[in-house]
Structures are given as C-alpha cells and as structure tokens.
Design a protein around this motif. Structure first.
Motif, short mmCIF file in Angstrom:
data_model
loop_
_atom_site.label_atom_id
_atom_site.label_comp_id
_atom_site.label_asym_id
_atom_site.label_seq_id
_atom_site.Cartn_x
_atom_site.Cartn_y
_atom_site.Cartn_z
N SER A 212 0.90 -1.05 -0.01
CA SER A 212 0.12 -0.23 0.03
C SER A 212 0.68 1.56 -0.06
N PRO A 213 0.30 2.76 -0.95
CA PRO A 213 -1.33 2.53 -0.84
C PRO A 213 -1.47 2.17 -2.48
N GLN A 214 -2.79 1.39 -2.50
CA GLN A 214 -2.88 1.01 -3.58
C GLN A 214 -4.03 2.17 -4.41
N TYR A 215 -4.31 2.06 -6.02
CA TYR A 215 -5.19 3.29 -5.62
C TYR A 215 -5.80 2.49 -6.85
N ILE A 216 -7.39 2.08 -7.29
CA ILE A 216 -8.43 1.27 -7.92
C ILE A 216 -8.51 2.09 -9.31
N LEU A 217 -8.73 1.52 -10.26
CA LEU A 217 -9.32 2.10 -11.32
C LEU A 217 -10.75 2.10 -11.93
N ASN A 218 -11.80 3.61 -11.07
CA ASN A 218 -12.98 2.65 -11.52
C ASN A 218 -13.37 2.83 -12.95
N PRO A 219 -14.17 1.50 -13.21
CA PRO A 219 -14.34 0.86 -14.68
C PRO A 219 -15.26 2.28 -14.85
N ASP A 220 -15.82 3.15 -14.52
CA ASP A 220 -17.24 3.56 -15.12
C ASP A 220 -16.60 5.15 -14.88
N THR A 221 -15.65 5.83 -14.62
CA THR A 221 -14.89 7.26 -14.91
C THR A 221 -13.99 7.23 -14.95
N LEU A 222 -12.96 5.73 -15.26
CA LEU A 222 -11.53 5.82 -15.86
C LEU A 222 -11.08 6.83 -14.64
N VAL A 223 -11.45 7.31 -13.32
CA VAL A 223 -10.75 8.04 -11.97
C VAL A 223 -10.25 6.92 -11.41
N TRP A 224 -9.00 7.38 -10.91
CA TRP A 224 -8.39 6.45 -9.50
C TRP A 224 -8.42 6.78 -8.04
N GLU A 225 -8.81 5.85 -7.19
CA GLU A 225 -9.67 6.01 -6.35
C GLU A 225 -8.38 5.38 -5.05
N ARG A 226 -8.54 6.04 -3.92
CA ARG A 226 -7.68 5.27 -3.05
C ARG A 226 -8.33 3.74 -2.35
N LEU A 227 -7.72 2.91 -2.41
CA LEU A 227 -7.47 1.80 -2.65
C LEU A 227 -8.01 1.08 -0.18
N ASP A 228 -8.73 2.08 0.78
CA ASP A 228 -8.23 1.50 2.12
C ASP A 228 -9.41 0.51 2.08
N LYS A 229 -9.03 -0.05 3.49
CA LYS A 229 -9.99 -0.25 4.51
C LYS A 229 -11.70 -0.29 4.39
N ASP A 230 -12.10 0.60 4.52
CA ASP A 230 -13.45 0.86 4.26
C ASP A 230 -13.47 0.33 2.42
N ALA A 231 -12.85 0.80 1.00
CA ALA A 231 -13.24 0.18 0.17
C ALA A 231 -13.17 -1.36 -0.36
N LEU A 232 -12.48 -2.12 0.28
CA LEU A 232 -11.88 -3.39 0.46
C LEU A 232 -12.96 -4.00 1.52
N ALA A 233 -13.61 -3.57 2.35
CA ALA A 233 -14.92 -3.96 3.15
C ALA A 233 -15.57 -4.32 2.12
N LEU A 234 -16.35 -2.93 1.35
CA LEU A 234 -17.08 -3.26 0.52
C LEU A 234 -17.14 -4.38 -0.77
#
Length: 401
Positions: A253-275
C-alpha cells in the motif's frame, strides 16, 4: 505500439497477455477484474516485508561476511541510528548485490539482478518449466517452449529510451528482470516499463528458492525500481477479490483502484476493501458515500445516466458475439449518443497498399453503429472500447496476417 500508448490503455482497464490486449467486462463477470496501481513514493514496507528482504540478504552474505565486514567497515553511530529507525527500501533491496558489497571479505554467494531483453533463452525456459510444473502443478505435456514464447517473450511494445527533465534516462518497453545466485538464474520478473509506471506482467521462480518468499522479494524490488528510476507507479495487474491467490496484492500500500465507470483512480483503503465483501460489481464512485443501496449483493445495478438499457428478450436471444458492445452493460463504454460526435470517417486504416481514411474505404452512411455485423458497427465498437481520445494516435490494420 509505443509504451506511452499502452500506458494510456492501462488507464482504460486494458491489459496484455503476450501480444494479445484485452479488456474485461467487470459488471457482468462472476469475478470482476479491477486495475490496481501503487504509489512507490508513498510505500512503506511492513514488518513482514522487511524481514523477507533481511532474511534473503543474510542468506546471500552469510554470517562470516557480516561479522568481518562490520569489523573492517564499521558504521558511524549516526548511520547505525538511522538504520535502526528508517528502512530505506531502495538501499536494502540492493544491499546484498555483489556490486554493492564491500570486499574483502567474500560473501557466501554472488547475487545479481539485471534488466535484460525479453527474448527467449533456454536458461529462462528452464525456470519457466520448473515454475509451471512444480509451483502451479501443471502437467508437463501442457508446458512448452512455444507457450513460453507466446506468453512471456512476445510483446507488442517497442523499446525506447525516455530522457526526463533532469537529464536522467528511463528504459521503456518489455523486459525480463533476471535474478541470479552464483551465476544461476533462479527468478524472472516480466516487466513492461512505461513512461510513468512499472507494470508487472508475470513473476516466476525456481522451486529451490521457495523458502525465501521470492514472489514477495520480486514485488518489493519492482516497487524499488519504480521509486529509484522515477517511474513512480507500480501496476501489479488485475485484482480479483474472490481469488485468494490475488490477495497478496493488497499487502502493498497505498493502492489505488481504477473506477471502471469513470476511469478515475480512487484510493483503495480498508473501507473500500470492506465493500468488496458485500457487493458483486463494485461501484467505486460510491466508496466514500458508503451507500448500501447503491448495489445490492449479487444484483446488477441500473445504468448510469446516459447509458442504454440492454435489449429485452422480445428483441431476440442473441449470443454475446451477436450483441452490440453498446448494449452489453460494460462499464466505461461511451453511449451511442456520445459516439455520434466521433468522426469515424477520419479513423486511419492500414491496407496492404498503404493508408487511407475509413470514410474513403467504407460506404457506411446507411449503416448503424449498434449493428455489430456491419463495418460501421465493428469500427464503432473498437473505437468505443479503446477510447475515442486515443484513436488519433492509432490505426486499424486490415492487412491479412
């Protein structure tokens, strides 16, 4: 293909396997693939990762060397204190390389890592054969030299040298990161070096070094390469949350995930992983909102504004091959309304006799973009999938192979 162009495609959910480039449909997949990248400038190695590096370095140098070198080349108190409180990844990752060691005395082993062309050699194939057969438990009959060539020695990227503002140079293209111990090749990192990232294609190693966590060492060395040479980002490939073998990627970490809909990078944190654990297709733009109503578990969402609905059963039961890309519910694909503003006539086409504009080659005024059997439909799908903004730098090749 230029390394810069391929990097643009990575940022649109594309990935390569050998010379094949592909883009997954995350929304309709049972195991959605998400593009990840790590910022090497922000990376801090965990205790487990630090121990892996130190354990391997100790194996290479040996106890006798460590004791004698400490006597011959003692560190100052300031250097020792800094080493105790700060783990410099770039420094430690090179520490046991033969060229970095002060001699005499002689270390227990000679260790080197070199960046080499991605060409086939029998030496490399021996490592591949051992890795596929022992680590991946593939049948010997399914492992071949041709398969190795196609998978890991065949790249569409041309090799270049990039000179940056400070005068330093970065190598670009596809390479093999070769690890040798006492002259014997024991691991290979297959890398695509792009203007602003180190993209990991594959990592393979001989079973004899399994005890030293070679996969972890390879990932850390690639992150160090991204940091040391100024590439900054480390792309570890697709992340599939439901695949246990891919969970290791989020240990860095820190990892960023590419939003497939908007093609924008978002921070991949613990809250995101929980989803990931509670939803099928992850709507990345909802990460910060924590909106549980956005996508019920295992239920496909409705289309975003401006997207088209899938044809109803009354319109026929076409197979995926017969269905237009514009109706397949794939994230990040421009709508037909958006595609109407793209001048398909100006798309460059390559023929055996040279180049021409698509509008000259095709008489498609009466054809529809959403007809996958028509020339206009096929070209429209390619443009939509690659990205209209990338097409001025590309051409469609209609020559027979």
């Amino acid at each position: 293909m230029s390394p810069a162009y391929y990097q643009s495609m990575l940022s649109r959910s594309w990935r390569r396997s050998g010379s094949l480039l592909y883009r997954p449909n995350q929304r309709d997949s049972c195991c959605p693939h998400y593009t990840l990248r790590l910022d090497s400038s922000e990376f801090r190695a965990t205790k487990d990762q630090r121990q892996a590096i130190n354990r391997f370095n100790k194996h290479v140098t040996g106890d006798t060397y460590a004791k004698e070198a400490a006597r011959r080349y003692p560190r100052s108190r300031e250097e020792s204190n800094k080493r105790d409180v700060e783990f410099d990844l770039v420094e430690r990752i090179h520490e046991a390389e033969t060229q970095s060691l002060k001699q005499p005395p002689k270390p227990s082993h000679a260790f080197s890592v070199t960046l080499e062309s991605d060409e086939f050699t029998e030496e490399k194939y021996a490592v591949f054969e051992n890795y596929q057969r022992v680590v991946h438990e593939e049948a010997p009959s399914s492992i071949s030299r041709d398969g190795f060539r196609r998978f890991l020695c065949s790249s569409p990227l041309r090799r270049e040298t990039l000179t940056v503002a400070d005068g330093s140079e970065r190598q670009l293209g596809s390479f093999h990161h070769c690890y040798r111990l006492d002259g014997k090749l024991f691991a290979i990192g297959v890398l695509d070096l792009l203007p602003d990232c180190v993209s990991a294609v594959y990592f393979l190693y001989d079973e004899s070094v399994h005890q030293f966590s070679p996969g972890k060492l390879g990932a850390l060395r690639e992150i160090a390469l991204a940091k040391e040479k100024g590439y900054r980002w480390w792309y570890s490939g697709f992340y599939i949350h439901t695949c246990p073998k891919m969970r290791y990627k989020i240990d860095y970490s820190p990892q960023y995930i590419l939003n497939p809909d908007t093609l924008v990078w978002e921070r991949l944190d613990k809250d995101a992983l929980a989803l990931f654990d509670s939803k099928g297709y992850l709507h990345v733009e909802k990460l910060r909102q924590q909106d549980e109503k956005a996508v019920p578990p295992n239920v496909e969402s409705t289309h975003a504004e401006g997207e088209l609905s899938e044809p109803s059963d009354a319109e026929g039961e076409d197979s995926d091959e017969d269905q237009s890309l514009f109706y397949c519910n794939m994230p990040g694909i421009p709508s037909l309304e958006a595609m109407a503003s793209v001048d398909l006539d100006q798309i460059l086409v390559r023929l055996s006799r040279g180049f021409c504009a698509a509008g000259v080659l095709f008489d498609w005024d009466d054809e529809r973009m959403d007809d996958p059997a028509s020339a206009k439909g096929m070209v429209s799908e390619i443009v939509a999938a690659v990205g209209p903004e990338l097409m001025p730098q590309a051409c469609l090749d209609f020559r027979k192979s």
